[in-house]
Design a protein around this motif. Structure first.
Motif, PDB file in Angstrom:
ATOM      1  N   GLN A 175       4.675  -2.580  -1.782  1.00  0.00           N
ATOM      2  CA  GLN A 175       3.380  -3.167  -1.481  1.00  0.00           C
ATOM      3  C   GLN A 175       2.294  -2.099  -1.421  1.00  0.00           C
ATOM      4  OE1 GLN A 175       3.389  -5.773   1.891  1.00  0.00           O
ATOM      5  NE2 GLN A 175       1.258  -6.395   1.619  1.00  0.00           N
ATOM      6  N   LEU A 196     -10.702  -3.278   2.818  1.00  0.00           N
ATOM      7  CA  LEU A 196     -11.122  -2.459   3.968  1.00  0.00           C
ATOM      8  C   LEU A 196     -11.200  -0.977   3.590  1.00  0.00           C
ATOM      9  CD1 LEU A 196      -9.013  -4.144   6.799  1.00  0.00           C
ATOM     10  CD2 LEU A 196     -11.486  -4.320   6.436  1.00  0.00           C
ATOM     11  N   ILE A 197     -10.210  -0.500   2.860  1.00  0.00           N
ATOM     12  CA  ILE A 197     -10.230   0.904   2.431  1.00  0.00           C
ATOM     13  C   ILE A 197     -11.403   1.169   1.497  1.00  0.00           C
ATOM     14  CG2 ILE A 197      -8.963   2.662   1.119  1.00  0.00           C
ATOM     15  CD1 ILE A 197      -6.378   1.365   2.182  1.00  0.00           C
ATOM     16  N   TRP A 251      -6.222  -5.121   2.842  1.00  0.00           N
ATOM     17  CA  TRP A 251      -6.152  -3.674   3.065  1.00  0.00           C
ATOM     18  C   TRP A 251      -6.961  -2.912   2.019  1.00  0.00           C
ATOM     19  CZ3 TRP A 251      -5.130  -1.203   7.240  1.00  0.00           C
ATOM     20  CH2 TRP A 251      -4.227  -1.717   8.169  1.00  0.00           C
ATOM     21  N   GLY A 270      -2.550  -9.962   2.035  1.00  0.00           N
ATOM     22  CA  GLY A 270      -2.472  -8.744   2.842  1.00  0.00           C
ATOM     23  C   GLY A 270      -2.884  -7.508   2.061  1.00  0.00           C
ATOM     24  N   SER A 271      -2.397  -7.383   0.838  1.00  0.00           N
ATOM     25  CA  SER A 271      -2.752  -6.222   0.017  1.00  0.00           C
ATOM     26  C   SER A 271      -4.235  -6.230  -0.319  1.00  0.00           C
ATOM     27  CB  SER A 271      -1.918  -6.214  -1.268  1.00  0.00           C
ATOM     28  OG  SER A 271      -0.539  -6.151  -0.988  1.00  0.00           O
ATOM     29  N   THR A 291      -1.375  -2.252  -3.258  1.00  0.00           N
ATOM     30  CA  THR A 291      -2.640  -1.969  -2.580  1.00  0.00           C
ATOM     31  C   THR A 291      -3.436  -0.912  -3.326  1.00  0.00           C
ATOM     32  OG1 THR A 291      -1.599  -2.516  -0.458  1.00  0.00           O
ATOM     33  CG2 THR A 291      -3.679  -1.303  -0.384  1.00  0.00           C
TER      34      THR A 291
END
Length: 278
Positions: free
Chosen positions: A140, A72-73, A69, A65-66, A144
């Motif tokens: 978290q 995508l960023i 994200w 998940g991290s 990230t």
């Protein structure tokens, strides 16, 4: 003269392919195969219990998940940074361009310590966010941010050459036909950049999944909350549970391979679509 033109600087296809397969097998395939062979020491029931343990599942969720994200960023802001570096001239441009590569040269442990110092409650940024109830370090969100730091250069350096080779005449033609700037970017520029952008995203995502050094300090390593899968693998290795560690690694390898295969298929389809439209 005719005979000299047929001479190759490098060996022929057969020899080159043989060296390629040998090198890839020695460096990549054999070590990866070792992961699966070691996990075969477990029975199927033991393997399933090892990889579906709630603590392990939580570490998968945090790691993937991290990394997602962060990828995508980085895809968004990496594209923006590459655009600025290619399209504009300004004082200090070369300095900013060189700063992009710092995560490549900086030891990841040093990056983790620096980020933890900055985003802790007593840090420069953490002290400003803490009164607002925002906590970065040992969450978290901090993981990230660490993955964003180490993954940004992959996107910038992948998109930058494509932007440099992009023909500005296509933008001028779109503007002549009455297209607004955003429409020109969305319909003309972005389709050309998408294969490179997907490649940069895939590289940043893959790097983030297995990242350890920059994350281990800022994560806090709390089981079920901020414990990443690579740290859990290290913990099992320290406990001499080699089969359990390789079982977790095998699952991460399989999932990573599937995700990267999907991304590569999307990239291939976009390249074919762009070639057909051209």
């Amino acid at each position: 003269m005719k005979g000299s033109n047929n001479k190759k600087v490098l060996p022929g296809f057969g020899i080159s392919l043989g060296f390629t397969l040998f090198y890839l097998s020695l460096i990549v395939l054999i070590p990866l195969a070792g992961i699966f062979f070691k996990s075969f020491e477990l029975t199927w029931a033991e393997f399933w219990a090892a990889v579906t343990n709630p603590r392990v599942l939580a570490s998968y969720r945090i790691s993937f998940g991290s990394a997602l994200w962060a990828g995508l960023i980085n895809a968004v802001f990496g594209l923006l940074i590459a655009w600025v570096l290619v399209r504009y001239r300004f004082p200090g441009k070369k300095l900013i361009d060189s700063l992009v590569d710092i995560p490549f040269a900086l030891p990841t442990a040093v990056a983790g310590i620096a980020l933890t110092t900055i985003y802790a409650k007593s840090g420069w940024i953490g002290s400003l966010l803490d009164p607002l109830g925002i906590k970065i370090a040992y969450t978290q969100a901090g993981i990230t941010i660490a993955l964003i730091f180490i993954g940004l250069p992959f996107v910038v350096r992948t998109v930058q050459p494509v932007l440099q080779d992009f023909e500005r005449e296509m933008e001028d033609a779109a503007a002549t036909l009455g297209a607004y700037r955003f429409r020109t970017f969305r319909k003309v520029i972005l389709p050309e950049l998408m294969p490179a952008l997907l490649t940069g995203f895939a590289l940043a995502f893959a790097r983030g999944i297995g990242e350890y050094g920059s994350v281990v300090f800022i994560s806090g390593n709390m089981p079920m909350k901020t414990e990443i899968a690579p740290l859990l693998i290290m913990t099992k290795l320290e406990q001499y549970d080699y089969a359990g560690a390789t079982a977790i690694a095998a699952v991460m390898l399989i999932v990573s391979f599937i995700l990267l295969l999907i991304i590569n298929l999307l990239q291939w389809r976009m390249q074919r679509k762009a070639a057909a439209n051209a």
